[in-house]
Design an enzyme around this catalytic site. Sequence first.
Site, PDB file in Angstrom:
ATOM      1  N   ASP A  31     -20.110  16.969  -7.090  1.00 11.94           N
ATOM      2  CA  ASP A  31     -19.573  15.683  -7.555  1.00 11.94           C
ATOM      3  C   ASP A  31     -20.466  15.201  -8.688  1.00 11.94           C
ATOM      4  OD1 ASP A  31     -18.946  12.760  -7.654  1.00 11.94           O
ATOM      5  OD2 ASP A  31     -17.847  13.146  -5.801  1.00 11.94           O
ATOM      6  N   SER A 124      -0.437  13.912  -5.670  1.00 15.10           N
ATOM      7  CA  SER A 124      -0.089  12.521  -5.421  1.00 15.10           C
ATOM      8  C   SER A 124       1.417  12.350  -5.376  1.00 15.10           C
ATOM      9  CB  SER A 124      -0.661  11.671  -6.561  1.00 15.10           C
ATOM     10  OG  SER A 124      -0.131  10.369  -6.518  1.00 15.10           O
ATOM     11  N   THR A 126       2.804  10.182  -6.721  1.00 18.46           N
ATOM     12  CA  THR A 126       3.199   9.691  -8.036  1.00 18.46           C
ATOM     13  C   THR A 126       4.086  10.716  -8.762  1.00 18.46           C
ATOM     14  OG1 THR A 126       2.365   8.563 -10.012  1.00 18.46           O
ATOM     15  CG2 THR A 126       1.180  10.532  -9.361  1.00 18.46           C
ATOM     16  N   TYR A 148      -2.131  10.002 -16.022  1.00 15.57           N
ATOM     17  CA  TYR A 148      -2.663  10.385 -14.709  1.00 15.57           C
ATOM     18  C   TYR A 148      -1.643  11.218 -13.942  1.00 15.57           C
ATOM     19  CZ  TYR A 148      -3.794  10.148  -9.781  1.00 15.57           C
ATOM     20  OH  TYR A 148      -4.017  10.500  -8.476  1.00 15.57           O
ATOM     21  N   LYS A 152      -1.541  15.430 -12.556  1.00 13.19           N
ATOM     22  CA  LYS A 152      -1.213  15.986 -11.232  1.00 13.19           C
ATOM     23  C   LYS A 152      -0.064  16.978 -11.363  1.00 13.19           C
ATOM     24  CE  LYS A 152      -4.326  13.724  -8.953  1.00 13.19           C
ATOM     25  NZ  LYS A 152      -5.546  14.450  -8.566  1.00 13.19           N
ATOM     26  N   ARG A 291       4.961  -5.371 -11.678  1.00  8.58           N
ATOM     27  CA  ARG A 291       3.979  -4.626 -12.473  1.00  8.58           C
ATOM     28  C   ARG A 291       4.714  -3.473 -13.176  1.00  8.58           C
ATOM     29  NH1 ARG A 291      -1.041  -2.052  -9.170  1.00  8.58           N
ATOM     30  NH2 ARG A 291       0.682  -0.861  -8.263  1.00  8.58           N
ATOM     31  N   GLY A 293       5.961  -0.096 -14.442  1.00 13.31           N
ATOM     32  CA  GLY A 293       5.765   1.258 -13.911  1.00 13.31           C
ATOM     33  C   GLY A 293       5.932   1.368 -12.405  1.00 13.31           C
TER      34      GLY A 293
HETATM   35  P1  NAD Z   1     -12.650   8.785  -5.771  1.00 14.89           P
HETATM   36  O1  NAD Z   1     -12.791   8.365  -7.187  1.00 14.89           O
HETATM   37  O2  NAD Z   1     -13.233   7.929  -4.716  1.00 14.89           O
HETATM   38  O3  NAD Z   1     -13.214  10.271  -5.584  1.00 14.89           O
HETATM   39  C1  NAD Z   1     -13.194  11.219  -6.623  1.00 14.89           C
HETATM   40  C2  NAD Z   1     -14.611  11.785  -6.733  1.00 14.89           C
HETATM   41  O4  NAD Z   1     -14.635  12.786  -7.731  1.00 14.89           O
HETATM   42  C3  NAD Z   1     -15.649  10.745  -7.130  1.00 14.89           C
HETATM   43  O5  NAD Z   1     -16.757  10.861  -6.247  1.00 14.89           O
HETATM   44  C4  NAD Z   1     -16.033  11.098  -8.568  1.00 14.89           C
HETATM   45  O6  NAD Z   1     -17.384  10.783  -8.826  1.00 14.89           O
HETATM   46  C5  NAD Z   1     -15.757  12.573  -8.608  1.00 14.89           C
HETATM   47  N1  NAD Z   1     -15.326  13.140  -9.889  1.00 14.89           N
HETATM   48  C6  NAD Z   1     -14.330  12.694 -10.705  1.00 14.89           C
HETATM   49  N2  NAD Z   1     -14.140  13.552 -11.715  1.00 14.89           N
HETATM   50  C7  NAD Z   1     -15.037  14.566 -11.534  1.00 14.89           C
HETATM   51  C8  NAD Z   1     -15.306  15.780 -12.230  1.00 14.89           C
HETATM   52  N3  NAD Z   1     -14.598  16.159 -13.301  1.00 14.89           N
HETATM   53  N4  NAD Z   1     -16.311  16.579 -11.759  1.00 14.89           N
HETATM   54  C9  NAD Z   1     -17.000  16.248 -10.657  1.00 14.89           C
HETATM   55  N5  NAD Z   1     -16.763  15.113  -9.945  1.00 14.89           N
HETATM   56  C10 NAD Z   1     -15.790  14.308 -10.388  1.00 14.89           C
HETATM   57  O7  NAD Z   1     -11.077   9.001  -5.515  1.00 14.89           O
HETATM   58  P2  NAD Z   1     -10.288   9.278  -4.159  1.00 14.89           P
HETATM   59  O8  NAD Z   1      -9.431   8.108  -3.884  1.00 14.89           O
HETATM   60  O9  NAD Z   1     -11.177   9.797  -3.119  1.00 14.89           O
HETATM   61  O10 NAD Z   1      -9.309  10.428  -4.681  1.00 14.89           O
HETATM   62  C11 NAD Z   1      -9.598  11.793  -4.496  1.00 14.89           C
HETATM   63  C12 NAD Z   1      -8.472  12.612  -5.099  1.00 14.89           C
HETATM   64  O11 NAD Z   1      -7.244  12.233  -4.500  1.00 14.89           O
HETATM   65  C13 NAD Z   1      -8.298  12.396  -6.603  1.00 14.89           C
HETATM   66  O12 NAD Z   1      -7.959  13.640  -7.185  1.00 14.89           O
HETATM   67  C14 NAD Z   1      -7.115  11.450  -6.687  1.00 14.89           C
HETATM   68  O13 NAD Z   1      -6.389  11.599  -7.883  1.00 14.89           O
HETATM   69  C15 NAD Z   1      -6.292  11.906  -5.496  1.00 14.89           C
HETATM   70  N6  NAD Z   1      -5.394  10.857  -4.984  1.00 14.89           N
HETATM   71  C16 NAD Z   1      -5.917   9.641  -4.633  1.00 14.89           C
HETATM   72  C17 NAD Z   1      -5.061   8.641  -4.181  1.00 14.89           C
HETATM   73  C18 NAD Z   1      -5.593   7.261  -3.844  1.00 14.89           C
HETATM   74  O14 NAD Z   1      -4.808   6.311  -3.842  1.00 14.89           O
HETATM   75  N7  NAD Z   1      -6.873   7.111  -3.515  1.00 14.89           N
HETATM   76  C19 NAD Z   1      -3.701   8.898  -4.063  1.00 14.89           C
HETATM   77  C20 NAD Z   1      -3.207  10.147  -4.409  1.00 14.89           C
HETATM   78  C21 NAD Z   1      -4.073  11.123  -4.873  1.00 14.89           C
HETATM   79  C1  WQD Z   2       0.988  -0.802  -3.644  1.00  9.59           C
HETATM   80  C2  WQD Z   2       1.991  -1.963  -3.655  1.00  9.59           C
HETATM   81  C3  WQD Z   2       2.290  -2.950  -5.820  1.00  9.59           C
HETATM   82  C4  WQD Z   2      -1.789  -4.560  -6.106  1.00  9.59           C
HETATM   83  C5  WQD Z   2      -1.042   3.876  -6.858  1.00  9.59           C
HETATM   84  C6  WQD Z   2      -0.924   4.931  -7.914  1.00  9.59           C
HETATM   85  C7  WQD Z   2      -0.556   6.241  -7.281  1.00  9.59           C
HETATM   86  C8  WQD Z   2      -1.510   6.598  -6.156  1.00  9.59           C
HETATM   87  C9  WQD Z   2      -1.727   5.477  -5.204  1.00  9.59           C
HETATM   88  C10 WQD Z   2      -3.191   8.067  -6.954  1.00  9.59           C
HETATM   89  C11 WQD Z   2       2.937  -1.945  -4.863  1.00  9.59           C
HETATM   90  C12 WQD Z   2       1.693  -3.937  -4.860  1.00  9.59           C
HETATM   91  C13 WQD Z   2      -0.640  -3.924  -5.669  1.00  9.59           C
HETATM   92  C14 WQD Z   2      -1.787  -5.964  -6.246  1.00  9.59           C
HETATM   93  C15 WQD Z   2       0.499  -6.006  -5.481  1.00  9.59           C
HETATM   94  N1  WQD Z   2      -2.827   6.918  -6.647  1.00  9.59           N
HETATM   95  N2  WQD Z   2       0.497  -4.634  -5.357  1.00  9.59           N
HETATM   96  N3  WQD Z   2      -0.639  -6.651  -5.924  1.00  9.59           N
HETATM   97  O1  WQD Z   2       1.163   1.630  -7.081  1.00  9.59           O
HETATM   98  O2  WQD Z   2       1.927   2.597  -4.872  1.00  9.59           O
HETATM   99  O3  WQD Z   2       0.195   3.739  -6.170  1.00  9.59           O
HETATM  100  O4  WQD Z   2      -2.046   4.284  -5.937  1.00  9.59           O
HETATM  101  O5  WQD Z   2      -2.531   9.060  -7.018  1.00  9.59           O
HETATM  102  O6  WQD Z   2      -0.560   7.192  -8.302  1.00  9.59           O
HETATM  103  O7  WQD Z   2       0.094   4.545  -8.838  1.00  9.59           O
HETATM  104  O8  WQD Z   2      -0.380   1.626  -5.055  1.00  9.59           O
HETATM  105  O9  WQD Z   2      -1.942   0.038  -4.050  1.00  9.59           O
HETATM  106  O10 WQD Z   2      -1.458  -0.136  -6.528  1.00  9.59           O
HETATM  107  O11 WQD Z   2       0.308  -0.776  -4.910  1.00  9.59           O
HETATM  108  O12 WQD Z   2       1.530  -6.669  -5.221  1.00  9.59           O
HETATM  109  O13 WQD Z   2      -2.774  -6.590  -6.672  1.00  9.59           O
HETATM  110  O14 WQD Z   2       1.275  -3.194  -3.750  1.00  9.59           O
HETATM  111  O15 WQD Z   2       3.204  -3.567  -6.675  1.00  9.59           O
HETATM  112  O16 WQD Z   2       4.185  -2.407  -4.432  1.00  9.59           O
HETATM  113  P1  WQD Z   2       0.839   2.348  -5.854  1.00  9.59           P
HETATM  114  P2  WQD Z   2      -0.981   0.175  -5.164  1.00  9.59           P
END
Ligand code: NAD
Ligand code: WQD
Length: 337
Positions: A31, A124, A126, A148, A152, A291, A293
């Site tokens: 990391d 994701s 997404t 973003y 993915k 919001r 998107g």
């Molecule tokens: P996070 O930011 O807490 O964890 C990601 C970690 O990767 C961090 O510790 C960061 O320091 C490290 N990092 C980032 N880019 C790097 C690189 N190029 N090399 C080495 N380290 C790097 O995020 P998270 O919520 O734990 O998400 C983890 C994964 O899951 C991500 O790929 C994210 O896109 C995916 N994801 C997250 C969510 C969400 O809502 N949290 C939803 C869907 C997918």
């Molecule tokens: C959830 C709901 C908002 C904040 C995002 C990324 C997605 C994935 C997960 C990584 C929605 C509403 C939110 C606020 C609100 N990440 N909201 N007030 O948008 O489903 O997904 O995170 O892959 O790619 O787009 O999650 O937690 O932002 O929103 O009303 O201050 O809460 O409109 O309905 P989202 P979120």
Amino acid sequence: MRVLVTGGAGYIGSHTSVELLKEGHDVLVVDDLSNSSPESLRRVAELAGRPAEFIEANVGDAAALDAAFVSFRPDAVIHFAGRKAVGESTQLPLLYYRENVAATVTLLEVMAAHGCGRIVFSSSATVYGSASEPPFAEDAPTGATNPYGWTKHMIEQILADAAAADQELAVAVLRYFNPIGAHESGRIGEDPKGVPNNLLPFVAQVAAGRRTGLQVFGNDYPTPDGTGLRDYIHVVDLAQGHLAALARIGEGAGCHVWNLGTGRPLSVLEVIEAYQKASGVTIPYQIVARRPGDVAASYADVSKAERELGWRAQRSLDQACADTVRWQSNNPDGYAG
Ligand code: NAD
Ligand code: WQD
């Protein structure tokens, strides 16, 4: 098994590392700490009773990665590392393509050079965008609406192509819905830098008095209470889904896609109510415009993961809120405290 966990100091990676260590796997975290703190790994060791090894490096650094493979000799990789802020990705798209897409290509090249043929990737929900109606099954059309999301989508394609070309490579693409909650100990959790992008961490900071009020983005969606519907999954359930996927791809090569969600849509107002109940604090909120998107509803068809992984989410929204309250109140400044 020896598992190299990229991004293992982050939110989902730290919870998954605890589960891996508890199941007896050896873990090396790689990391760059761009969005995390080494304190999370100290607490992972405390919870698991033994540490993960750690190398501070960017996944795009081929030499550092190569050295990590030489010293640790991983059997498999779980690839969490990546940037994840949708808004930032529209401002800094090249950073996202480098840190997410290019770094994954480097990782796959180093894995191939060392004969490591198993990878679990954090995708994701997404990628489902608004091309079809929920519940989303894995074969629903995919696309993206921001850089973003495109990272993915592109990485999924790269993994599918790599697996098609290499009969030894086994890939699990995991499409997460909305991860929430924290470890039940309250020792590890989500520690966003700056203003949280996601609903739950924002609500948690309002309840803790760090922010004055929540904006609810729209109450005119075609949903029961007019606010957006999402599939919120407890981060420990999500972590356990990775262990199930890792075991499943051990059975043979190929590229598999699984949704990790609960299949249960919940509205923004339901989340606020659950958090109020868990914290005992009234959350002031204001309805504002949608919001850009956002989609009205996003939730998973979870039948493929249930059938093929023997996994399903166990924990409720109430439990996720209670665990977040514990994490937030024990660590008001996250890991910095
Ligand atoms: P996070 O930011 O807490 O964890 C990601 C970690 O990767 C961090 O510790 C960061 O320091 C490290 N990092 C980032 N880019 C790097 C690189 N190029 N090399 C080495 N380290 C790097 O995020 P998270 O919520 O734990 O998400 C983890 C994964 O899951 C991500 O790929 C994210 O896109 C995916 N994801 C997250 C969510 C969400 O809502 N949290 C939803 C869907 C997918
Ligand atoms: C959830 C709901 C908002 C904040 C995002 C990324 C997605 C994935 C997960 C990584 C929605 C509403 C939110 C606020 C609100 N990440 N909201 N007030 O948008 O489903 O997904 O995170 O892959 O790619 O787009 O999650 O937690 O932002 O929103 O009303 O201050 O809460 O409109 O309905 P989202 P979120």
